[in-house]
Enzyme design. Structure first.
Site, mmCIF file in Angstrom:
data_model
loop_
_atom_site.group_PDB
_atom_site.id
_atom_site.type_symbol
_atom_site.label_atom_id
_atom_site.label_comp_id
_atom_site.label_asym_id
_atom_site.label_seq_id
_atom_site.Cartn_x
_atom_site.Cartn_y
_atom_site.Cartn_z
ATOM 1 N N TYR A 55 0.837 -1.204 0.000
ATOM 2 C CA TYR A 55 0.000 0.000 0.000
ATOM 3 C C TYR A 55 0.869 1.250 0.000
ATOM 4 C CZ TYR A 55 1.108 0.513 4.989
ATOM 5 O OH TYR A 55 1.766 0.674 6.193
ATOM 6 N N CYS A 56 0.274 2.356 -0.453
ATOM 7 C CA CYS A 56 0.924 3.667 -0.401
ATOM 8 C C CYS A 56 -0.179 4.711 -0.234
ATOM 9 C CB CYS A 56 1.778 3.917 -1.642
ATOM 10 S SG CYS A 56 0.865 3.809 -3.203
ATOM 11 N N THR A 57 0.152 5.984 -0.345
ATOM 12 C CA THR A 57 -0.806 7.044 -0.028
ATOM 13 C C THR A 57 -2.033 7.021 -0.933
ATOM 14 O OG1 THR A 57 1.072 8.408 0.661
ATOM 15 C CG2 THR A 57 -1.055 9.517 0.406
ATOM 16 N N ILE A 90 -4.182 4.569 0.865
ATOM 17 C CA ILE A 90 -4.612 4.861 2.236
ATOM 18 C C ILE A 90 -5.751 5.869 2.248
ATOM 19 C CG2 ILE A 90 -3.846 5.719 4.487
ATOM 20 C CD1 ILE A 90 -0.918 5.070 3.373
#
Length: 322
Positions: A178-180, A207
């Site tokens: 996952y990332c922003t 996120i």
């Protein structure tokens, strides 16, 4: 009461012909609308975040949707009290996210399975699953999914090397990443598949989308989500708020980021207002005494005031050793 400003976050991997020309045109358009923000454009697509009034952002989204290349591009929307940026940048880059791979990854051809927030939430709790945070270390330190692996990296381009050094821990595991907002994971998950890892999934929308999901409500996220604008961070977990950030100087719970006042250093530090004052927003003695220290300039400190502050720090350091 509805807020008058919005922050938009979006990306799309799509072929853009003559990206430098499109970059110049897009900058002109954004300035005409009165938007502020940062947009990256390359031959492989667009990656941007901008802020503006509701009317300005609505006009901008309509223009993007009218372009066949971006017609189906998801756009994440946050309400805001004002602009989240100070300037408007639109820049041409070779890559949307910098990995500098010898064998580049095209996410339209190879990428991990996209999981919606509920599926990601459930998959995280599988004991055969390993969750990898694809962001930088300072982003992780402010907030992350419970139990997620923290790669010791300061820039995204370092992630492949870190994985190569720790690949044994991933063998036979279901990998979640996952990332922003999702743009980094599109390439990273594709790279993992190319390296032979078979079961690779990514958080669809990142996120930011996870925190807005009405069913999951950001659960299993601890801390805040670091964002690259004037807000610095945004909340994610709407059920419980656990502070995991630690003050750089004292280790006490804190969720406030500042940059070291020495421009040559610019280290990101989690720091309380009290310790920012006490340590002159500087990560070390060398940075506090640097002739270009911005904290000193911002507060118009005299040499006598600087010496008093340094003496107090030295006195407390000696007391701690004793």
């Amino acid at each position: 009461m509805e807020k008058q400003y919005r922050v938009l976050l979006y990306y799309k991997y799509v072929k853009i012909d003559e990206p430098e020309e499109f970059t110049a045109q897009h900058l002109k358009f954004c300035k005409e609308l009165g938007l502020l923000g940062r947009i990256l454009i390359s031959e492989e697509g667009i990656n941007g975040t901008v802020s503006g009034t509701v009317e300005q952002t609505e006009q901008y989204m309509n223009a993007l949707k009218a372009d066949p290349r971006f017609a189906d591009m998801p756009i994440k929307i946050d309400e805001a009290d004002g602009h989240a940026f100070r300037k408007m940048f639109v820049r041409h880059k070779k890559e949307l996210v910098t990995l500098r791979l010898e064998d580049d990854v095209d996410p339209n051809v190879t990428t991990g399975k996209h999981l919606k927030p509920k599926d990601f939430y459930e998959q995280m709790q599988d004991p055969d699953t390993i969750v990898i945070d694809a962001r930088n270390d300072y982003e992780y330190d402010l907030g992350h999914f419970r139990g997620a692996v923290r790669p010791d990296i300061e820039a995204f381009r370092e992630l492949p090397d870190w994985i190569e050094e720790h690949k044994d821990m991933l063998e036979g595991k279901k990998i979640l990443t996952y990332c922003t907002g999702g743009v980094r994971c599109e390439k990273f998950s594709g790279w993992l598949l190319k390296k032979g890892f078979e079961d690779v999934s990514q958080l669809d929308g990142g996120i930011v989308t996870y925190g807005k999901d009405p069913e999951v409500k950001g659960q299993m996220w601890d801390g805040q989500c670091y964002v690259f604008d004037e807000r610095i961070s945004v909340p994610v977990n709407r059920v419980e708020h656990v502070i995991i950030g630690k003050d750089y100087f004292t280790g006490e719970p804190c969720e406030r980021y500042v940059n070291c006042a020495n421009p040559a250093c610019n280290k990101k530090m989690i720091c309380t207002p009290e310790n920012e004052y006490k340590y002159m927003r500087s990560c070390s003695h060398e940075c506090r005494t640097n002739e270009r220290n911005m904290y000193v300039k911002e507060h118009d400190m005299t040499q006598e005031e600087i010496n008093e502050r340094l003496a107090l720090i030295e006195k407390e350091d000696h007391a701690a050793i004793d």
